[in-house]
Design a protein around this motif. Sequence first.
Motif, PDB file in Angstrom:
ATOM      1  N   ALA A   1       0.831  -1.211   0.000  1.00  0.00           N
ATOM      2  CA  ALA A   1       0.000   0.000   0.000  1.00  0.00           C
ATOM      3  C   ALA A   1       0.862   1.258   0.000  1.00  0.00           C
ATOM      4  O   ALA A   1       0.496   2.267  -0.603  1.00  0.00           O
ATOM      5  CB  ALA A   1      -0.934  -0.001   1.213  1.00  0.00           C
ATOM      6  N   ALA A   2       2.013   1.187   0.670  1.00  0.00           N
ATOM      7  CA  ALA A   2       2.905   2.345   0.736  1.00  0.00           C
ATOM      8  C   ALA A   2       3.490   2.704  -0.627  1.00  0.00           C
ATOM      9  O   ALA A   2       3.969   3.820  -0.820  1.00  0.00           O
ATOM     10  CB  ALA A   2       4.027   2.087   1.736  1.00  0.00           C
ATOM     11  N   THR A   3       3.411   1.785  -1.584  1.00  0.00           N
ATOM     12  CA  THR A   3       3.867   2.092  -2.944  1.00  0.00           C
ATOM     13  C   THR A   3       2.723   2.648  -3.796  1.00  0.00           C
ATOM     14  O   THR A   3       2.951   3.046  -4.935  1.00  0.00           O
ATOM     15  CB  THR A   3       4.449   0.837  -3.638  1.00  0.00           C
ATOM     16  OG1 THR A   3       3.408  -0.123  -3.860  1.00  0.00           O
ATOM     17  CG2 THR A   3       5.564   0.215  -2.810  1.00  0.00           C
ATOM     18  N   LYS A   4       1.506   2.657  -3.257  1.00  0.00           N
ATOM     19  CA  LYS A   4       0.329   3.095  -4.020  1.00  0.00           C
ATOM     20  C   LYS A   4      -0.179   4.475  -3.614  1.00  0.00           C
ATOM     21  O   LYS A   4      -0.958   5.082  -4.332  1.00  0.00           O
ATOM     22  CB  LYS A   4      -0.800   2.076  -3.860  1.00  0.00           C
ATOM     23  CG  LYS A   4      -0.430   0.697  -4.379  1.00  0.00           C
ATOM     24  CD  LYS A   4      -1.551  -0.288  -4.188  1.00  0.00           C
ATOM     25  CE  LYS A   4      -1.133  -1.681  -4.609  1.00  0.00           C
ATOM     26  NZ  LYS A   4      -0.503  -1.752  -5.912  1.00  0.00           N
ATOM     27  N   THR A   5       0.210   4.946  -2.443  1.00  0.00           N
ATOM     28  CA  THR A   5      -0.209   6.264  -1.971  1.00  0.00           C
ATOM     29  C   THR A   5       0.910   6.836  -1.114  1.00  0.00           C
ATOM     30  O   THR A   5       1.587   6.084  -0.400  1.00  0.00           O
ATOM     31  CB  THR A   5      -1.530   6.178  -1.169  1.00  0.00           C
ATOM     32  OG1 THR A   5      -1.997   7.493  -0.881  1.00  0.00           O
ATOM     33  CG2 THR A   5      -1.377   5.402   0.119  1.00  0.00           C
ATOM     34  N   PRO A   6       1.135   8.130  -1.177  1.00  0.00           N
ATOM     35  CA  PRO A   6       2.236   8.708  -0.390  1.00  0.00           C
ATOM     36  C   PRO A   6       1.976   8.587   1.106  1.00  0.00           C
ATOM     37  O   PRO A   6       0.897   8.938   1.591  1.00  0.00           O
ATOM     38  CB  PRO A   6       2.242  10.179  -0.822  1.00  0.00           C
ATOM     39  CG  PRO A   6       1.484  10.233  -2.095  1.00  0.00           C
ATOM     40  CD  PRO A   6       0.477   9.123  -2.034  1.00  0.00           C
ATOM     41  N   VAL A   7       2.955   8.050   1.830  1.00  0.00           N
ATOM     42  CA  VAL A   7       2.903   7.988   3.290  1.00  0.00           C
ATOM     43  C   VAL A   7       4.270   8.414   3.832  1.00  0.00           C
ATOM     44  O   VAL A   7       5.252   8.451   3.093  1.00  0.00           O
ATOM     45  CB  VAL A   7       2.506   6.583   3.811  1.00  0.00           C
ATOM     46  CG1 VAL A   7       1.094   6.223   3.385  1.00  0.00           C
ATOM     47  CG2 VAL A   7       3.492   5.524   3.372  1.00  0.00           C
ATOM     48  N   ASP A   8       4.294   8.704   5.121  1.00  0.00           N
ATOM     49  CA  ASP A   8       5.504   9.224   5.742  1.00  0.00           C
ATOM     50  C   ASP A   8       6.390   8.151   6.360  1.00  0.00           C
ATOM     51  O   ASP A   8       7.578   8.396   6.592  1.00  0.00           O
ATOM     52  CB  ASP A   8       5.129  10.256   6.815  1.00  0.00           C
ATOM     53  CG  ASP A   8       4.399  11.439   6.196  1.00  0.00           C
ATOM     54  OD1 ASP A   8       5.026  12.205   5.471  1.00  0.00           O
ATOM     55  OD2 ASP A   8       3.172  11.563   6.428  1.00  0.00           O
ATOM     56  N   ALA A   9       5.831   6.973   6.659  1.00  0.00           N
ATOM     57  CA  ALA A   9       6.621   5.917   7.291  1.00  0.00           C
ATOM     58  C   ALA A   9       5.887   4.588   7.161  1.00  0.00           C
ATOM     59  O   ALA A   9       4.665   4.549   6.959  1.00  0.00           O
ATOM     60  CB  ALA A   9       6.871   6.234   8.761  1.00  0.00           C
TER      61      ALA A   9
END
Length: 198
Positions: A103-111
């Motif tokens: 999921a972290a590769t599909k939407t910008p997240v901080d950590a």
Amino acid sequence: TKEVRHLTLAGHRVSVTLYHPVKDDNAPLVVVAHGFTRSKRYMAGWGAELAAQGFLAAVPTQPALANHELNARALAGLVEKLRAKRRVALMGYSMGGLTTLLAATKTPVDAWVGLDPVDMDGTGKAAATNLKIPCAVLRAEPEAFNMNGNATGIIAALPGPKFTLQVRDGTHLDAEWPTDFIGQLACGFVDPDRQTLF
């Protein structure tokens, strides 16, 4: 405070429990994902703890048993629905470690935080090469239930800042909170001290 919502994510109806901190003015959001064959109730302890630490925690029941791509799309959709102006982290246990990583590769997240994450077919390792955000991976000892500690492949592939910790004598279920008796019969008994380390 605790709030249950039913949201449509990746075309599926998903039950999500939100754990609100005392002060919720743009508190950072942490989406917490459960492991294989489990549900949101097995990560409720993490939700409550994160809220007590000042985070807004969102703990969903992932829509698919083993469709990691679908679960990742649902988790990314949950981030998009709840993000507003918040900073965001994804955190997952076992299979949830893989689906939050994807999921972290599909939407910008901080950590991203992996709680004894388990990779499947190398998809986690491949996805990890694209994560340039801070990451933390907390691992149990290698055993059958974490595919002999194959999170080491994910760790090696992470290019950004990373923190790793292996809990000495930790079992796979030590990272789940709460767990149940049947799970412990199958995967080994949880130790409160090791749980505290996680």
